[in-house]
Motif scaffolding. Structure first.
Motif, PDB file in Angstrom:
ATOM      1  N   LEU A  55       0.818  -1.219   0.000  1.00 30.99           N
ATOM      2  CA  LEU A  55       0.000   0.000   0.000  1.00 30.99           C
ATOM      3  C   LEU A  55       0.851   1.269   0.000  1.00 30.99           C
ATOM      4  CD1 LEU A  55      -2.875  -0.935   2.473  1.00 30.99           C
ATOM      5  CD2 LEU A  55      -3.076  -0.486   0.009  1.00 30.99           C
ATOM      6  N   GLY A  56       2.148   1.110  -0.045  1.00 23.13           N
ATOM      7  CA  GLY A  56       3.018   2.286  -0.120  1.00 23.13           C
ATOM      8  C   GLY A  56       3.682   2.636   1.186  1.00 23.13           C
ATOM      9  N   GLY A  57       3.818   1.674   2.080  1.00 25.79           N
ATOM     10  CA  GLY A  57       4.500   1.941   3.343  1.00 25.79           C
ATOM     11  C   GLY A  57       3.593   2.533   4.393  1.00 25.79           C
ATOM     12  N   LEU A  58       2.391   2.029   4.488  1.00 28.33           N
ATOM     13  CA  LEU A  58       1.406   2.524   5.458  1.00 28.33           C
ATOM     14  C   LEU A  58       1.808   2.112   6.870  1.00 28.33           C
ATOM     15  CD1 LEU A  58      -1.382   3.943   5.543  1.00 28.33           C
ATOM     16  CD2 LEU A  58      -2.403   1.668   5.423  1.00 28.33           C
ATOM     17  N   GLY A  59       1.652   3.010   7.824  1.00 29.41           N
ATOM     18  CA  GLY A  59       1.952   2.707   9.220  1.00 29.41           C
ATOM     19  C   GLY A  59       0.987   1.670   9.782  1.00 29.41           C
ATOM     20  N   ALA A  60       1.424   0.963  10.806  1.00 28.74           N
ATOM     21  CA  ALA A  60       0.626  -0.126  11.378  1.00 28.74           C
ATOM     22  C   ALA A  60      -0.714   0.364  11.913  1.00 28.74           C
ATOM     23  CB  ALA A  60       1.418  -0.835  12.474  1.00 28.74           C
ATOM     24  N   SER A  61      -0.726   1.454  12.658  1.00 32.69           N
ATOM     25  CA  SER A  61      -1.993   1.917  13.240  1.00 32.69           C
ATOM     26  C   SER A  61      -2.977   2.342  12.154  1.00 32.69           C
ATOM     27  CB  SER A  61      -1.756   3.052  14.236  1.00 32.69           C
ATOM     28  OG  SER A  61      -1.146   4.150  13.595  1.00 32.69           O
TER      29      SER A  61
END
Length: 145
Positions: A55-61
């Motif tokens: 998804l392009g390096g989305l953060g975990a939260s």
């Protein structure tokens, strides 16, 4: 003297291109794109870390929030990524049986594009352009090339 060329009439009607720069279009597409992506991630048995990277390096939260509530407006880059991935998923299910289609991204591949790596590893390392390349390869195979 009119030298303009014209094509013969046909029943073919080209699809109208979607303007992803239009917020209204992105609002219309985002929820179904995310829903489709999470179903694809489950079918491919992606690790959450890999799904976030696709998804392009989305953060975990953010990832878990999006998974719980996909009703949001995505950026052009993310909709494009998801579009390529869903196209890959569809092409695989046209070319192969369901089991192989869902395992394919995890299997080492000797095609020159992959160089013995898995398609997933190539897409994770190459991002959007790698996804585009994999999609084009599979579309070409669907077309008999």
């Amino acid at each position: 003297m009119n030298l303009a060329y014209s094509y013969p009439k046909s029943r073919f009607e080209p699809a109208v291109l979607v303007d992803l720069n239009s917020r209204a279009e992105r609002e219309r597409l985002s929820k179904s794109a995310l829903t489709g992506f999470f179903k694809l991630a489950a079918a491919w048995q992606l690790r959450d870390e890999d799904a976030r990277e696709l998804l392009g390096g989305l953060g975990a939260s953010s990832f878990y929030d999006w998974k719980k509530n996909p009703d949001r407006v995505l950026e052009v880059d993310r909709i494009t990524r998801i579009s390529y991935l869903l196209g890959i998923y569809k092409a695989l299910h046209i070319l192969y049986g369901d089991k192989l289609a869902d395992e394919w991204v995890h299997l080492p591949n000797t095609n020159i594009i992959f160089g013995g790596r898995t398609p997933l590893a190539v897409m994770l390392g190459g991002g959007l352009l790698a996804m585009q390349t994999v999609r084009q390869l599979l579309d070409a195979r669907r077309g008999g090339l």
